[in-house]
Design an enzyme around this catalytic site. Structure first.
Site, mmCIF file in Angstrom:
data_model
loop_
_atom_site.group_PDB
_atom_site.id
_atom_site.type_symbol
_atom_site.label_atom_id
_atom_site.label_comp_id
_atom_site.label_asym_id
_atom_site.label_seq_id
_atom_site.Cartn_x
_atom_site.Cartn_y
_atom_site.Cartn_z
ATOM 1 N N ILE A 19 -9.779 9.235 -3.025
ATOM 2 C CA ILE A 19 -10.048 8.672 -1.699
ATOM 3 C C ILE A 19 -9.595 9.690 -0.648
ATOM 4 O O ILE A 19 -8.516 10.278 -0.768
ATOM 5 C CB ILE A 19 -9.309 7.336 -1.491
ATOM 6 N N LYS A 39 2.748 3.875 -11.192
ATOM 7 C CA LYS A 39 1.571 3.051 -10.880
ATOM 8 C C LYS A 39 1.219 2.137 -12.046
ATOM 9 O O LYS A 39 0.745 1.006 -11.836
ATOM 10 C CB LYS A 39 0.391 3.948 -10.519
ATOM 11 N N ASN A 87 0.794 -1.220 0.000
ATOM 12 C CA ASN A 87 0.000 0.000 0.000
ATOM 13 C C ASN A 87 0.832 1.279 0.000
ATOM 14 O O ASN A 87 0.373 2.309 -0.488
ATOM 15 C CB ASN A 87 -0.921 0.008 1.232
ATOM 16 N N SER A 135 -3.508 2.757 -8.650
ATOM 17 C CA SER A 135 -4.222 4.040 -8.700
ATOM 18 C C SER A 135 -4.977 4.128 -10.014
ATOM 19 O O SER A 135 -4.589 3.500 -11.022
ATOM 20 C CB SER A 135 -3.230 5.205 -8.608
ATOM 21 N N ALA A 182 3.269 6.833 -14.345
ATOM 22 C CA ALA A 182 4.168 5.817 -14.902
ATOM 23 C C ALA A 182 4.515 4.754 -13.869
ATOM 24 O O ALA A 182 4.547 3.553 -14.166
ATOM 25 C CB ALA A 182 5.438 6.484 -15.422
ATOM 26 N N TYR A 203 4.197 9.888 -11.468
ATOM 27 C CA TYR A 203 3.362 9.029 -10.621
ATOM 28 C C TYR A 203 2.579 8.021 -11.461
ATOM 29 O O TYR A 203 2.519 6.834 -11.129
ATOM 30 C CB TYR A 203 2.418 9.908 -9.814
#
Length: 253
Positions: free
Chosen positions: A188, A159, A90, A142, A157, A155
Site C-alpha cells: 500500500i 502481525k 492501525n 499485514s 511475528a 514484523y
C-alpha cells in the site's frame, strides 16, 4: 456517502497519515464522529484540518503506554460526547532485523507498537462496548502475518500475533454482540512502504511485477474495507481476516 457509520464514534490509532488518515476521512464521510491518536502531533493537526466539516477530536499519545492510552481515550470520548463504538487499531511499526543480533529492546519496541498497543486500546474501549452490546474492532494486520519474505523479522511475528488476538477476542466478546475482525494489506502506498523500498530498493519494480492487478494499492482501498467491517453492513462477520493485497496472496511463486 452512504451513512453507514452515522451515530458511531470511531477511534483510529496512527491516524495522522497513511491508512489511518484514509480511514479517518472515510469514517467521517460515512457519518461517524472520529477520534485520532498518534505520536506525530504536526501531522495529526493537518489531518484534523482535513476533517473540518466533521465531528473530530485528536490526542497526541503513546499507544504502548497504558496511562497514555487511558488519558487519550478519556479526552477523546469527552470531546466527542460518547464512548468509542468502533476501534481501528492501525498504528504499526516496521522492522528489518537479524534474529541473532537484534536487542531485546528492539524486539520489545516492535511488539509494543504492533501488538501490545492494540491490546491496550481494546482493553480500554471494550467494557463500554460490552455494556452497551454494540461495538466493532478492526485490527490492521499485514500480508506478512501469513505470507512473508526474508528480512522481515520480527514484523511478521508481531502481525501474526495480531491475527491470533483478533480470533481470540472475537470469540470472547461475540456473546456481547461485539465483533472483531482484521484486514491484511499488501503493498500500500504509504510512508511505511517507502521506508521498506528505501531499505530494499530492488523490491519496488519487483512488487509491481508480481501483483495480479498490476499496481500498488492505496490507503483509500484499505479504508473502504475497514469501514465496511466496522459497519452494520458486516453484522455477521467476526473473527475474519480480509486480504487487501491486489491478489498477491493467492499467487503461486
Amino acid at each position: 456517502m452512504t451513512g453507514r457509520l452515522v451515530n458511531e464514534v470511531v477511534l483510529v490509532t496512527g491516524g495522522a497519515r497513511g491508512i489511518g488518515r484514509a480511514v479517518a476521512l472515510k469514517a467521517a464521510e460515512e457519518g461517524a464522529a472520529v477520534g485520532l491518536i498518534d505520536v506525530l502531533g504536526d501531522q495529526l493537526a493537518a489531518t484534523k484540518a482535513e476533517l473540518s466539516g466533521a465531528k473530530v477530536a485528536t490526542a497526541v499519545g503513546d499507544i504502548t503506554d497504558e496511562v497514555s492510552v487511558r488519558q487519550a481515550v478519556g479526552r477523546l470520548t469527552e470531546e466527542l460526547g460518547g464512548p468509542v463504538t468502533v476501534l481501528v487499531n492501525n498504528a504499526g511499526k516496521n522492522s528489518y532485523a537479524d534474529a541473532t543480533t537484534m536487542s531485546v529492546a528492539e524486539w520489545d519496541g516492535v511488539f509494543d507498537v504492533d501488538l501490545k498497543g492494540a491490546w491496550l486500546l481494546a482493553r480500554q474501549v471494550l467494557p463500554s462496548m460490552i455494556e452497551h452490546r454494540h461495538g466493532a474492532i478492526v485490527n490492521v494486520a499485514s500480508i506478512h502475518a501469513q505470507l512473508t519474505t526474508a528480512g522481515m523479522f520480527p514484523y511478521a511475528a508481531a502481525k501474526a500475533g495480531l491475527l491470533g488476538m483478533t480470533r481470540s477476542l472475537a470469540l470472547d466478546v461475540a456473546p456481547h454482540n461485539v465483533r472483531v475482525n482484521a484486514v491484511s494489506p499488501g503493498y500500500i502506498a504509504t510512508d511505511l512502504l517507502e521506508e521498506f523500498f528505501g531499505e530494499f530498493p530492488h523490491e519496488r519494480e519487483h512488487a509491481l511485477g508480481v501483483h495480479p492487478l498490476g499496481r500498488i494499492g492505496t490507503p483509500e482501498n484499505v479504508a473502504e474495507v475497514v469501514c465496511f467491517l466496522a459497519s452494520e453492513a458486516a453484522a455477521f462477520v467476526t473473527g475474519a481476516n480480509w486480504a487487501v493485497d491486489g491478489g498477491l496472496g493467492v499467487r503461486y511463486a
